[in-house]
Design a protein around this motif. Structure first.
Motif, PDB file in Angstrom:
ATOM      1  N   SER A  91      34.678  25.210  -1.524  1.00  0.00           N
ATOM      2  CA  SER A  91      36.001  24.594  -1.391  1.00  0.00           C
ATOM      3  C   SER A  91      36.596  24.247  -2.758  1.00  0.00           C
ATOM      4  CB  SER A  91      35.934  23.351  -0.510  1.00  0.00           C
ATOM      5  OG  SER A  91      35.256  22.304  -1.179  1.00  0.00           O
ATOM      6  N   LEU A  92      35.751  24.169  -3.784  1.00  0.00           N
ATOM      7  CA  LEU A  92      36.261  23.879  -5.125  1.00  0.00           C
ATOM      8  C   LEU A  92      37.135  25.010  -5.665  1.00  0.00           C
ATOM      9  CD1 LEU A  92      33.065  22.323  -6.726  1.00  0.00           C
ATOM     10  CD2 LEU A  92      35.132  21.124  -5.993  1.00  0.00           C
ATOM     11  N   LEU A  93      37.006  26.212  -5.086  1.00  0.00           N
ATOM     12  CA  LEU A  93      37.792  27.353  -5.536  1.00  0.00           C
ATOM     13  C   LEU A  93      39.178  27.414  -4.895  1.00  0.00           C
ATOM     14  CD1 LEU A  93      35.039  30.115  -5.506  1.00  0.00           C
ATOM     15  CD2 LEU A  93      35.899  28.824  -7.458  1.00  0.00           C
ATOM     16  N   GLU A  94      39.402  26.585  -3.880  1.00  0.00           N
ATOM     17  CA  GLU A  94      40.691  26.582  -3.203  1.00  0.00           C
ATOM     18  C   GLU A  94      41.737  25.897  -4.075  1.00  0.00           C
ATOM     19  OE1 GLU A  94      40.084  24.569   0.507  1.00  0.00           O
ATOM     20  OE2 GLU A  94      38.505  25.959   1.110  1.00  0.00           O
ATOM     21  N   LYS A  95      42.908  26.527  -4.182  1.00  0.00           N
ATOM     22  CA  LYS A  95      43.989  25.928  -4.959  1.00  0.00           C
ATOM     23  C   LYS A  95      44.502  24.702  -4.221  1.00  0.00           C
ATOM     24  CE  LYS A  95      48.294  26.898  -7.230  1.00  0.00           C
ATOM     25  NZ  LYS A  95      49.290  27.877  -7.614  1.00  0.00           N
ATOM     26  N   LYS A  96      44.482  23.582  -4.919  1.00  0.00           N
ATOM     27  CA  LYS A  96      44.885  22.337  -4.285  1.00  0.00           C
ATOM     28  C   LYS A  96      46.296  21.914  -4.684  1.00  0.00           C
ATOM     29  CE  LYS A  96      40.247  20.590  -3.497  1.00  0.00           C
ATOM     30  NZ  LYS A  96      39.621  21.781  -3.339  1.00  0.00           N
ATOM     31  N   SER A  97      46.704  22.241  -5.903  1.00  0.00           N
ATOM     32  CA  SER A  97      48.038  21.879  -6.347  1.00  0.00           C
ATOM     33  C   SER A  97      48.370  22.620  -7.636  1.00  0.00           C
ATOM     34  CB  SER A  97      48.126  20.363  -6.587  1.00  0.00           C
ATOM     35  OG  SER A  97      47.390  20.009  -7.739  1.00  0.00           O
ATOM     36  N   ALA A  98      49.606  22.496  -8.032  1.00  0.00           N
ATOM     37  CA  ALA A  98      50.037  23.109  -9.289  1.00  0.00           C
ATOM     38  C   ALA A  98      50.257  22.023 -10.340  1.00  0.00           C
ATOM     39  CB  ALA A  98      51.319  23.907  -9.056  1.00  0.00           C
ATOM     40  N   ARG A  99      49.522  20.931 -10.225  1.00  0.00           N
ATOM     41  CA  ARG A  99      49.663  19.819 -11.170  1.00  0.00           C
ATOM     42  C   ARG A  99      49.012  20.158 -12.504  1.00  0.00           C
ATOM     43  NH1 ARG A  99      49.481  14.398  -8.637  1.00  0.00           N
ATOM     44  NH2 ARG A  99      47.737  13.957 -10.015  1.00  0.00           N
ATOM     45  N   PRO A 100      49.593  19.683 -13.597  1.00  0.00           N
ATOM     46  CA  PRO A 100      48.954  19.871 -14.899  1.00  0.00           C
ATOM     47  C   PRO A 100      47.586  19.184 -14.920  1.00  0.00           C
ATOM     48  CG  PRO A 100      51.202  19.068 -15.161  1.00  0.00           C
ATOM     49  CD  PRO A 100      50.867  18.984 -13.705  1.00  0.00           C
ATOM     50  N   SER A 101      46.621  19.825 -15.530  1.00  0.00           N
ATOM     51  CA  SER A 101      45.300  19.220 -15.634  1.00  0.00           C
ATOM     52  C   SER A 101      44.748  19.445 -17.034  1.00  0.00           C
ATOM     53  CB  SER A 101      44.354  19.798 -14.585  1.00  0.00           C
ATOM     54  OG  SER A 101      44.195  21.177 -14.771  1.00  0.00           O
ATOM     55  N   LEU A 102      43.803  18.620 -17.404  1.00  0.00           N
ATOM     56  CA  LEU A 102      43.173  18.743 -18.707  1.00  0.00           C
ATOM     57  C   LEU A 102      41.807  18.093 -18.655  1.00  0.00           C
ATOM     58  CD1 LEU A 102      43.484  15.796 -20.485  1.00  0.00           C
ATOM     59  CD2 LEU A 102      45.839  16.449 -20.119  1.00  0.00           C
ATOM     60  N   TYR A 103      41.046  18.290 -19.714  1.00  0.00           N
ATOM     61  CA  TYR A 103      39.749  17.638 -19.808  1.00  0.00           C
ATOM     62  C   TYR A 103      39.519  17.196 -21.243  1.00  0.00           C
ATOM     63  CZ  TYR A 103      37.852  21.911 -21.893  1.00  0.00           C
ATOM     64  OH  TYR A 103      37.607  22.972 -22.713  1.00  0.00           O
ATOM     65  N   ARG A 104      38.657  16.203 -21.379  1.00  0.00           N
ATOM     66  CA  ARG A 104      38.249  15.726 -22.703  1.00  0.00           C
ATOM     67  C   ARG A 104      36.758  15.475 -22.681  1.00  0.00           C
ATOM     68  NH1 ARG A 104      41.134  11.517 -25.525  1.00  0.00           N
ATOM     69  NH2 ARG A 104      39.276  11.660 -26.801  1.00  0.00           N
ATOM     70  N   ALA A 105      36.147  15.675 -23.808  1.00  0.00           N
ATOM     71  CA  ALA A 105      34.717  15.431 -23.944  1.00  0.00           C
ATOM     72  C   ALA A 105      34.438  13.934 -24.003  1.00  0.00           C
ATOM     73  CB  ALA A 105      34.187  16.097 -25.210  1.00  0.00           C
ATOM     74  N   ILE A 106      33.347  13.545 -23.371  1.00  0.00           N
ATOM     75  CA  ILE A 106      32.807  12.201 -23.536  1.00  0.00           C
ATOM     76  C   ILE A 106      31.973  12.264 -24.814  1.00  0.00           C
ATOM     77  CG2 ILE A 106      31.283  10.442 -22.568  1.00  0.00           C
ATOM     78  CD1 ILE A 106      31.875  11.754 -19.787  1.00  0.00           C
ATOM     79  N   THR A 107      32.202  11.341 -25.730  1.00  0.00           N
ATOM     80  CA  THR A 107      31.498  11.391 -27.002  1.00  0.00           C
ATOM     81  C   THR A 107      30.741  10.101 -27.270  1.00  0.00           C
ATOM     82  OG1 THR A 107      33.439  10.584 -28.185  1.00  0.00           O
ATOM     83  CG2 THR A 107      33.205  12.974 -28.003  1.00  0.00           C
ATOM     84  N   SER A 108      29.824  10.178 -28.211  1.00  0.00           N
ATOM     85  CA  SER A 108      29.088   9.006 -28.657  1.00  0.00           C
ATOM     86  C   SER A 108      29.116   8.984 -30.180  1.00  0.00           C
ATOM     87  CB  SER A 108      27.637   9.068 -28.157  1.00  0.00           C
ATOM     88  OG  SER A 108      26.894   7.987 -28.688  1.00  0.00           O
ATOM     89  N   LYS A 109      29.623   7.906 -30.755  1.00  0.00           N
ATOM     90  CA  LYS A 109      29.635   7.776 -32.213  1.00  0.00           C
ATOM     91  C   LYS A 109      28.264   7.365 -32.732  1.00  0.00           C
ATOM     92  CE  LYS A 109      34.503   6.731 -32.449  1.00  0.00           C
ATOM     93  NZ  LYS A 109      35.537   5.764 -32.727  1.00  0.00           N
ATOM     94  N   ALA A 110      27.500   6.673 -31.889  1.00  0.00           N
ATOM     95  CA  ALA A 110      26.162   6.221 -32.272  1.00  0.00           C
ATOM     96  C   ALA A 110      25.117   7.237 -31.822  1.00  0.00           C
ATOM     97  CB  ALA A 110      25.875   4.868 -31.645  1.00  0.00           C
TER      98      ALA A 110
END
Length: 103
Positions: free
Chosen positions: A13-32
């Motif tokens: 079901s993750l392959l089904e198109k759900k919307s045409a909304r803009p999406s993005l991702y960012r990495a979770i980082t650790s400075k320490a």
């Protein structure tokens, strides 16, 4: 693909198109640098409006630190919104909630 790679089962079901909304991702980082003893804020971050998924590669006992490239980040936050600014704000709110306790 990322879920299967991390050992989760595949949900078609993750392959089904759900919307045409803009999406993005960012990495979770650790400075320490250190070994993870506890991760907090993930469930709260995933519950935020606009956050689609928090994908973690790190867990208790994982060594984390400043990443040199994308293969070394402990995870990612994926979000979507009505526009780029809304999606970006959701990612930033989620990232601000996720904490790694290190030893």
């Amino acid at each position: 693909a990322l879920r299967v790679w991390t050992g989760e089962s595949f949900d078609p079901s993750l392959l089904e198109k759900k919307s045409a909304r803009p999406s993005l991702y960012r990495a979770i980082t650790s400075k320490a640098r250190g070994r993870v003893t506890k991760i907090t804020g993930v469930a709260e971050a995933e519950a935020l409006p606009g956050v689609d998924i928090v994908l973690l590669f790190a867990g208790e006992g994982t060594l984390v630190g400043p990443a040199q490239d994308s293969t070394q980040v402990p995870g990612y936050v994926f979000a979507s919104g009505e526009d780029f600014d809304e999606a970006s704000a959701a990612v930033e709110r989620a990232l601000s909630m996720i904490r790694f306790e290190l030893e």
